[in-house]
Design a protein around this motif. Structure first.
Motif, PDB file in Angstrom:
ATOM      1  N   VAL A  55      -6.679   1.514   2.510  1.00  0.00           N
ATOM      2  CA  VAL A  55      -7.015   2.825   2.293  1.00  0.00           C
ATOM      3  C   VAL A  55      -5.577   3.551   2.499  1.00  0.00           C
ATOM      4  CG1 VAL A  55      -7.919   4.921   3.827  1.00  0.00           C
ATOM      5  CG2 VAL A  55      -9.366   3.234   3.221  1.00  0.00           C
ATOM      6  N   ILE A  56      -4.876   3.049   3.368  1.00  0.00           N
ATOM      7  CA  ILE A  56      -3.573   3.603   3.466  1.00  0.00           C
ATOM      8  C   ILE A  56      -2.652   3.285   1.980  1.00  0.00           C
ATOM      9  CG2 ILE A  56      -1.150   3.354   4.709  1.00  0.00           C
ATOM     10  CD1 ILE A  56      -2.959   2.604   7.044  1.00  0.00           C
ATOM     11  N   SER A  57      -2.758   2.206   1.575  1.00  0.00           N
ATOM     12  CA  SER A  57      -2.327   1.970   0.196  1.00  0.00           C
ATOM     13  C   SER A  57      -2.631   2.798  -0.750  1.00  0.00           C
ATOM     14  CB  SER A  57      -2.552   0.585  -0.394  1.00  0.00           C
ATOM     15  OG  SER A  57      -1.847   0.284  -1.407  1.00  0.00           O
ATOM     16  N   GLY A  58      -4.143   2.910  -0.868  1.00  0.00           N
ATOM     17  CA  GLY A  58      -4.612   4.051  -1.832  1.00  0.00           C
ATOM     18  C   GLY A  58      -4.024   5.471  -1.658  1.00  0.00           C
ATOM     19  N   ILE A  59      -3.711   5.928  -0.134  1.00  0.00           N
ATOM     20  CA  ILE A  59      -3.314   7.288  -0.183  1.00  0.00           C
ATOM     21  C   ILE A  59      -1.762   7.236  -0.625  1.00  0.00           C
ATOM     22  CG2 ILE A  59      -2.483   8.767   1.489  1.00  0.00           C
ATOM     23  CD1 ILE A  59      -5.037   7.828   3.167  1.00  0.00           C
ATOM     24  N   ILE A  60      -1.163   6.284  -0.371  1.00  0.00           N
ATOM     25  CA  ILE A  60       0.358   6.214  -0.739  1.00  0.00           C
ATOM     26  C   ILE A  60       0.422   5.964  -2.493  1.00  0.00           C
ATOM     27  CG2 ILE A  60       2.599   5.015  -0.336  1.00  0.00           C
ATOM     28  CD1 ILE A  60       1.710   4.638   2.430  1.00  0.00           C
ATOM     29  N   PHE A  61       0.067   5.243  -2.896  1.00  0.00           N
ATOM     30  CA  PHE A  61       0.098   4.671  -4.240  1.00  0.00           C
ATOM     31  C   PHE A  61      -0.691   5.120  -5.352  1.00  0.00           C
ATOM     32  CE2 PHE A  61       1.797   0.877  -1.495  1.00  0.00           C
ATOM     33  CZ  PHE A  61       3.342   1.030  -1.773  1.00  0.00           C
ATOM     34  N   GLY A  85      -7.638  -5.578   6.058  1.00  0.00           N
ATOM     35  CA  GLY A  85      -7.461  -5.152   4.802  1.00  0.00           C
ATOM     36  C   GLY A  85      -8.146  -3.915   4.263  1.00  0.00           C
ATOM     37  N   ALA A  86      -9.207  -3.427   4.859  1.00  0.00           N
ATOM     38  CA  ALA A  86      -9.799  -2.214   4.518  1.00  0.00           C
ATOM     39  C   ALA A  86      -8.868  -1.042   5.100  1.00  0.00           C
ATOM     40  CB  ALA A  86     -11.170  -1.826   5.213  1.00  0.00           C
ATOM     41  N   VAL A  87      -8.316  -1.030   6.295  1.00  0.00           N
ATOM     42  CA  VAL A  87      -7.311   0.013   6.713  1.00  0.00           C
ATOM     43  C   VAL A  87      -6.112  -0.119   5.898  1.00  0.00           C
ATOM     44  CG1 VAL A  87      -5.824   0.802   8.685  1.00  0.00           C
ATOM     45  CG2 VAL A  87      -8.381  -0.298   9.205  1.00  0.00           C
ATOM     46  N   GLU A 114      -4.916   8.801  -3.764  1.00  0.00           N
ATOM     47  CA  GLU A 114      -6.346   8.995  -2.903  1.00  0.00           C
ATOM     48  C   GLU A 114      -6.318  10.178  -1.860  1.00  0.00           C
ATOM     49  OE1 GLU A 114      -7.952   5.255  -2.111  1.00  0.00           O
ATOM     50  OE2 GLU A 114      -7.875   4.340  -4.170  1.00  0.00           O
ATOM     51  N   PRO A 115      -7.497  10.837  -1.518  1.00  0.00           N
ATOM     52  CA  PRO A 115      -7.227  11.880  -0.450  1.00  0.00           C
ATOM     53  C   PRO A 115      -7.375  11.444   0.835  1.00  0.00           C
ATOM     54  CG  PRO A 115      -9.531  11.780  -1.454  1.00  0.00           C
ATOM     55  CD  PRO A 115      -8.530  10.881  -2.070  1.00  0.00           C
ATOM     56  N   ALA A 116      -6.630  12.220   1.721  1.00  0.00           N
ATOM     57  CA  ALA A 116      -6.331  11.775   3.155  1.00  0.00           C
ATOM     58  C   ALA A 116      -7.293  12.863   3.944  1.00  0.00           C
ATOM     59  CB  ALA A 116      -4.810  11.662   3.649  1.00  0.00           C
ATOM     60  N   THR A 117      -8.624  12.680   3.888  1.00  0.00           N
ATOM     61  CA  THR A 117      -9.371  13.765   4.467  1.00  0.00           C
ATOM     62  C   THR A 117      -9.776  13.380   5.699  1.00  0.00           C
ATOM     63  OG1 THR A 117     -11.507  12.639   3.768  1.00  0.00           O
ATOM     64  CG2 THR A 117     -10.642  14.157   2.095  1.00  0.00           C
ATOM     65  N   ILE A 148      -1.310 -11.175   8.977  1.00  0.00           N
ATOM     66  CA  ILE A 148      -0.637 -11.326   7.906  1.00  0.00           C
ATOM     67  C   ILE A 148      -1.578 -11.765   6.799  1.00  0.00           C
ATOM     68  CG2 ILE A 148       1.134 -12.755   6.725  1.00  0.00           C
ATOM     69  CD1 ILE A 148       2.177 -13.122   9.523  1.00  0.00           C
ATOM     70  N   ALA A 149      -2.722 -12.433   7.137  1.00  0.00           N
ATOM     71  CA  ALA A 149      -3.477 -12.785   5.974  1.00  0.00           C
ATOM     72  C   ALA A 149      -4.343 -11.351   5.699  1.00  0.00           C
ATOM     73  CB  ALA A 149      -4.644 -13.543   6.606  1.00  0.00           C
ATOM     74  N   GLY A 150      -4.576 -10.480   6.479  1.00  0.00           N
ATOM     75  CA  GLY A 150      -5.175  -9.064   6.337  1.00  0.00           C
ATOM     76  C   GLY A 150      -4.328  -8.180   5.566  1.00  0.00           C
ATOM     77  N   LEU A 151      -2.844  -8.112   5.719  1.00  0.00           N
ATOM     78  CA  LEU A 151      -1.973  -7.665   5.141  1.00  0.00           C
ATOM     79  C   LEU A 151      -1.910  -7.897   3.577  1.00  0.00           C
ATOM     80  CD1 LEU A 151       1.053  -7.167   7.773  1.00  0.00           C
ATOM     81  CD2 LEU A 151      -0.931  -5.413   6.811  1.00  0.00           C
ATOM     82  N   PHE A 152      -1.834  -9.412   3.490  1.00  0.00           N
ATOM     83  CA  PHE A 152      -2.023  -9.898   1.959  1.00  0.00           C
ATOM     84  C   PHE A 152      -3.265  -9.459   1.272  1.00  0.00           C
ATOM     85  CE2 PHE A 152       1.506 -12.825   3.282  1.00  0.00           C
ATOM     86  CZ  PHE A 152       2.440 -12.552   1.927  1.00  0.00           C
ATOM     87  N   GLU A 153      -4.317  -9.373   1.982  1.00  0.00           N
ATOM     88  CA  GLU A 153      -5.719  -8.935   1.330  1.00  0.00           C
ATOM     89  C   GLU A 153      -5.541  -7.611   1.009  1.00  0.00           C
ATOM     90  OE1 GLU A 153     -10.313  -7.864   2.073  1.00  0.00           O
ATOM     91  OE2 GLU A 153      -9.039  -8.027   3.902  1.00  0.00           O
ATOM     92  N   ALA A 154      -4.861  -6.728   1.476  1.00  0.00           N
ATOM     93  CA  ALA A 154      -4.713  -5.210   1.008  1.00  0.00           C
ATOM     94  C   ALA A 154      -3.541  -5.279  -0.047  1.00  0.00           C
ATOM     95  CB  ALA A 154      -4.103  -4.432   2.259  1.00  0.00           C
ATOM     96  N   ALA A 155      -2.544  -6.259  -0.096  1.00  0.00           N
ATOM     97  CA  ALA A 155      -1.469  -6.455  -1.174  1.00  0.00           C
ATOM     98  C   ALA A 155      -2.339  -6.845  -2.374  1.00  0.00           C
ATOM     99  CB  ALA A 155      -0.459  -7.302  -0.700  1.00  0.00           C
ATOM    100  N   PHE A 156      -3.277  -7.638  -2.412  1.00  0.00           N
ATOM    101  CA  PHE A 156      -3.901  -7.975  -3.500  1.00  0.00           C
ATOM    102  C   PHE A 156      -4.837  -7.118  -4.014  1.00  0.00           C
ATOM    103  CE2 PHE A 156      -7.427 -10.750  -1.071  1.00  0.00           C
ATOM    104  CZ  PHE A 156      -8.411  -9.950  -1.655  1.00  0.00           C
ATOM    105  N   ALA A 157      -5.337  -6.330  -3.350  1.00  0.00           N
ATOM    106  CA  ALA A 157      -6.134  -5.293  -3.931  1.00  0.00           C
ATOM    107  C   ALA A 157      -5.091  -4.228  -4.371  1.00  0.00           C
ATOM    108  CB  ALA A 157      -6.964  -4.534  -2.623  1.00  0.00           C
ATOM    109  N   THR A 158      -4.038  -3.787  -3.777  1.00  0.00           N
ATOM    110  CA  THR A 158      -2.981  -2.928  -4.257  1.00  0.00           C
ATOM    111  C   THR A 158      -2.531  -3.622  -5.707  1.00  0.00           C
ATOM    112  OG1 THR A 158      -2.333  -2.218  -2.284  1.00  0.00           O
ATOM    113  CG2 THR A 158      -0.675  -1.845  -4.112  1.00  0.00           C
TER     114      THR A 158
END
Length: 112
Positions: free
Chosen positions: A77-83, A72-74, A86-89, A8-18
């Motif tokens: 990246v998924i958040s960047g692609i969706i929101f 957080g990194a994974v 960003e490219p999904a190469t 859950i902490a890792g998911l919140f890390e991605a959320a704060f970056a988003t």
């Protein structure tokens, strides 16, 4: 339980970056909303990571930090692609998969 807290902490890390990325794209009241989300997610991420490395069945800090940043990194990246369009190469997805494999490997090889 500590592994769930760390996940859950890792998911919140991605959320704060988003939230930080969305704050860059907005202005006015909407911008304040995203900055508030950034602060809340940052606090929750750090607090939950702290809880996962504390107490009974604590996860070693080196493992916890690697897993936390990997999650957080994974998800980042998924958040960047969706929101953020960003490219999904192939190579981006390949290296995201290697990150996932590394996080799973750390969990499997944990000695606690």
């Amino acid at each position: 339980m500590n592994w769930i807290l760390l996940l859950i902490a890792g998911l919140f890390e991605a959320a704060f970056a988003t939230c930080l990325g969305k704050a860059q794209e907005t202005s006015g009241k909407e911008n304040i909303f995203w900055w508030g989300g950034f602060v809340a997610c940052l606090f929750l991420s750090m607090f939950l990571m702290y809880r996962s490395i504390s107490g009974e069945n604590a996860i070693p800090i080196g493992t916890a930090y690697a897993v936390w940043t990997g999650i957080g990194a994974v998800t980042g990246v998924i958040s960047g692609i969706i929101f953020f369009d960003e490219p999904a190469t192939f190579w981006r997805m390949f290296f995201v998969c290697t990150l996932i494999a590394s996080v799973v490997g750390l969990k499997i090889t944990q000695t606690h």
